[in-house]
Design a protein around this motif. Structure first.
Motif, PDB file in Angstrom:
ATOM      1  N   ALA A  74      -4.719   7.093   0.595  1.00  0.00           N
ATOM      2  CA  ALA A  74      -3.945   5.851   0.692  1.00  0.00           C
ATOM      3  C   ALA A  74      -4.654   4.775  -0.101  1.00  0.00           C
ATOM      4  O   ALA A  74      -5.857   4.865  -0.340  1.00  0.00           O
ATOM      5  CB  ALA A  74      -3.808   5.421   2.148  1.00  0.00           C
ATOM      6  N   GLY A  75      -3.900   3.751  -0.481  1.00  0.00           N
ATOM      7  CA  GLY A  75      -4.533   2.649  -1.189  1.00  0.00           C
ATOM      8  C   GLY A  75      -3.517   1.653  -1.697  1.00  0.00           C
ATOM      9  O   GLY A  75      -2.312   1.776  -1.433  1.00  0.00           O
ATOM     10  N   GLY A  76      -4.010   0.686  -2.427  1.00  0.00           N
ATOM     11  CA  GLY A  76      -3.191  -0.413  -2.902  1.00  0.00           C
ATOM     12  C   GLY A  76      -2.329  -0.054  -4.098  1.00  0.00           C
ATOM     13  O   GLY A  76      -2.610   0.880  -4.842  1.00  0.00           O
ATOM     14  N   VAL A  77      -1.263  -0.832  -4.249  1.00  0.00           N
ATOM     15  CA  VAL A  77      -0.361  -0.713  -5.390  1.00  0.00           C
ATOM     16  C   VAL A  77      -0.724  -1.817  -6.378  1.00  0.00           C
ATOM     17  O   VAL A  77      -0.836  -2.981  -6.001  1.00  0.00           O
ATOM     18  CB  VAL A  77       1.115  -0.858  -4.933  1.00  0.00           C
ATOM     19  N   ARG A 123       0.475  -6.237   6.342  1.00  0.00           N
ATOM     20  CA  ARG A 123       0.254  -5.081   5.473  1.00  0.00           C
ATOM     21  C   ARG A 123       1.495  -4.200   5.518  1.00  0.00           C
ATOM     22  O   ARG A 123       2.008  -3.906   6.590  1.00  0.00           O
ATOM     23  CB  ARG A 123      -0.971  -4.304   5.937  1.00  0.00           C
ATOM     24  N   ARG A 124       1.972  -3.799   4.360  1.00  0.00           N
ATOM     25  CA  ARG A 124       3.146  -2.925   4.251  1.00  0.00           C
ATOM     26  C   ARG A 124       2.702  -1.652   3.535  1.00  0.00           C
ATOM     27  O   ARG A 124       2.218  -1.700   2.399  1.00  0.00           O
ATOM     28  CB  ARG A 124       4.240  -3.627   3.465  1.00  0.00           C
ATOM     29  N   THR A 125       2.855  -0.504   4.202  1.00  0.00           N
ATOM     30  CA  THR A 125       2.450   0.777   3.641  1.00  0.00           C
ATOM     31  C   THR A 125       3.659   1.695   3.564  1.00  0.00           C
ATOM     32  O   THR A 125       4.341   1.916   4.566  1.00  0.00           O
ATOM     33  CB  THR A 125       1.359   1.447   4.502  1.00  0.00           C
ATOM     34  N   THR A 126       3.914   2.226   2.376  1.00  0.00           N
ATOM     35  CA  THR A 126       4.978   3.205   2.197  1.00  0.00           C
ATOM     36  C   THR A 126       4.349   4.591   2.204  1.00  0.00           C
ATOM     37  O   THR A 126       3.450   4.874   1.404  1.00  0.00           O
ATOM     38  CB  THR A 126       5.735   2.970   0.873  1.00  0.00           C
ATOM     39  N   ARG A 135       0.843  -1.189   0.000  1.00  0.00           N
ATOM     40  CA  ARG A 135       0.000   0.000   0.000  1.00  0.00           C
ATOM     41  C   ARG A 135       0.881   1.242   0.000  1.00  0.00           C
ATOM     42  O   ARG A 135       2.060   1.179   0.330  1.00  0.00           O
ATOM     43  CB  ARG A 135      -0.897   0.034   1.234  1.00  0.00           C
ATOM     44  N   VAL A 136       0.281   2.376  -0.321  1.00  0.00           N
ATOM     45  CA  VAL A 136       0.941   3.671  -0.238  1.00  0.00           C
ATOM     46  C   VAL A 136       0.015   4.628   0.499  1.00  0.00           C
ATOM     47  O   VAL A 136      -1.210   4.445   0.495  1.00  0.00           O
ATOM     48  CB  VAL A 136       1.293   4.236  -1.633  1.00  0.00           C
ATOM     49  N   ALA A 137       0.599   5.633   1.147  1.00  0.00           N
ATOM     50  CA  ALA A 137      -0.179   6.668   1.839  1.00  0.00           C
ATOM     51  C   ALA A 137       0.513   8.000   1.619  1.00  0.00           C
ATOM     52  O   ALA A 137       1.746   8.070   1.516  1.00  0.00           O
ATOM     53  CB  ALA A 137      -0.289   6.355   3.330  1.00  0.00           C
ATOM     54  N   ALA A 138      -0.283   9.087   1.550  1.00  0.00           N
ATOM     55  CA  ALA A 138       0.241  10.401   1.179  1.00  0.00           C
ATOM     56  C   ALA A 138       0.048  11.441   2.267  1.00  0.00           C
ATOM     57  O   ALA A 138      -1.074  11.647   2.735  1.00  0.00           O
ATOM     58  CB  ALA A 138      -0.440  10.882  -0.094  1.00  0.00           C
ATOM     59  N   TYR A 139       1.134  12.081   2.630  1.00  0.00           N
ATOM     60  CA  TYR A 139       1.082  13.314   3.414  1.00  0.00           C
ATOM     61  C   TYR A 139       1.203  14.447   2.401  1.00  0.00           C
ATOM     62  O   TYR A 139       2.304  14.801   1.979  1.00  0.00           O
ATOM     63  CB  TYR A 139       2.219  13.384   4.427  1.00  0.00           C
ATOM     64  N   VAL A 140       0.056  14.984   1.982  1.00  0.00           N
ATOM     65  CA  VAL A 140       0.036  16.069   0.999  1.00  0.00           C
ATOM     66  C   VAL A 140       0.008  17.382   1.770  1.00  0.00           C
ATOM     67  O   VAL A 140      -0.934  17.649   2.520  1.00  0.00           O
ATOM     68  CB  VAL A 140      -1.181  15.973   0.058  1.00  0.00           C
ATOM     69  N   ILE A 141       1.047  18.178   1.562  1.00  0.00           N
ATOM     70  CA  ILE A 141       1.222  19.421   2.311  1.00  0.00           C
ATOM     71  C   ILE A 141       0.942  20.623   1.425  1.00  0.00           C
ATOM     72  O   ILE A 141       1.327  20.649   0.253  1.00  0.00           O
ATOM     73  CB  ILE A 141       2.679  19.513   2.840  1.00  0.00           C
ATOM     74  N   ARG A 142       0.292  21.609   2.020  1.00  0.00           N
ATOM     75  CA  ARG A 142       0.120  22.923   1.398  1.00  0.00           C
ATOM     76  C   ARG A 142       0.766  23.910   2.359  1.00  0.00           C
ATOM     77  O   ARG A 142       0.439  23.913   3.543  1.00  0.00           O
ATOM     78  CB  ARG A 142      -1.368  23.220   1.201  1.00  0.00           C
ATOM     79  N   ARG A 143       1.695  24.709   1.869  1.00  0.00           N
ATOM     80  CA  ARG A 143       2.396  25.661   2.737  1.00  0.00           C
ATOM     81  C   ARG A 143       1.689  27.008   2.686  1.00  0.00           C
ATOM     82  O   ARG A 143       1.536  27.606   1.635  1.00  0.00           O
ATOM     83  CB  ARG A 143       3.844  25.817   2.301  1.00  0.00           C
TER      84      ARG A 143
END
Length: 135
Positions: free
Chosen positions: A33-36, A79-82, A2-10
């Motif tokens: 987040a979600g599957g690859v 479960r492995r999440t990057t 899986r992957v997960a996102a820290y989407v930042i707005r400055r």
């Protein structure tokens, strides 16, 4: 995988993109987040997931933050999440509703930016790596 996102707005302070499932309060506040998919590169998978779950077409991957390995909260299967750090332009709206298409079609996510540090934890411990992201 899986992957997960820290989407930042400055802005005056850094803000994190989060969302809630409309009509599903028990799902909690989350990050994209979600599957690859088989053969898919992780950096492509995270951009796809952000676009699918939030509608944002212009996020940019900055770097990988961490790899989290722990059982799925419901199935207890491995479960492995990057986790990745991404940024989006400063003029991205403060909040919007996004209707999911494709996998998850029919779901609506209430997306918004929350100032950091967060006031409440994210669902499924998704905020565990925020400090390591160096935001």
């Amino acid at each position: 995988m899986r992957v997960a996102a820290y989407v930042i707005r400055r802005r005056a302070v850094p803000e994190l993109l989060v969302f809630d499932h409309v009509g599903m309060a028990d799902a909690g506040t989350q990050v994209p987040a979600g599957g690859v998919e088989p053969g898919e590169e992780l950096s492509y998978a995270i951009l796809r997931e952000v676009a699918e779950e939030t509608g944002l077409p212009d996020a940019t991957v900055l770097r990988e933050v961490a790899v989290d390995e722990r059982p799925h909260p419901e199935t207890r299967r491995p479960r492995r999440t990057t986790f990745f750090l991404l940024r989006t332009p400063e003029d991205t709206p403060d909040a919007w509703l996004h209707r999911v298409r494709g996998d998850g079609a029919g779901l609506t996510f209430a997306c918004r930016f929350e100032p950091l540090p967060l006031r409440r934890p994210l669902a499924d411990g998704q905020d565990a790596w925020l400090e390591q992201a160096g935001i």
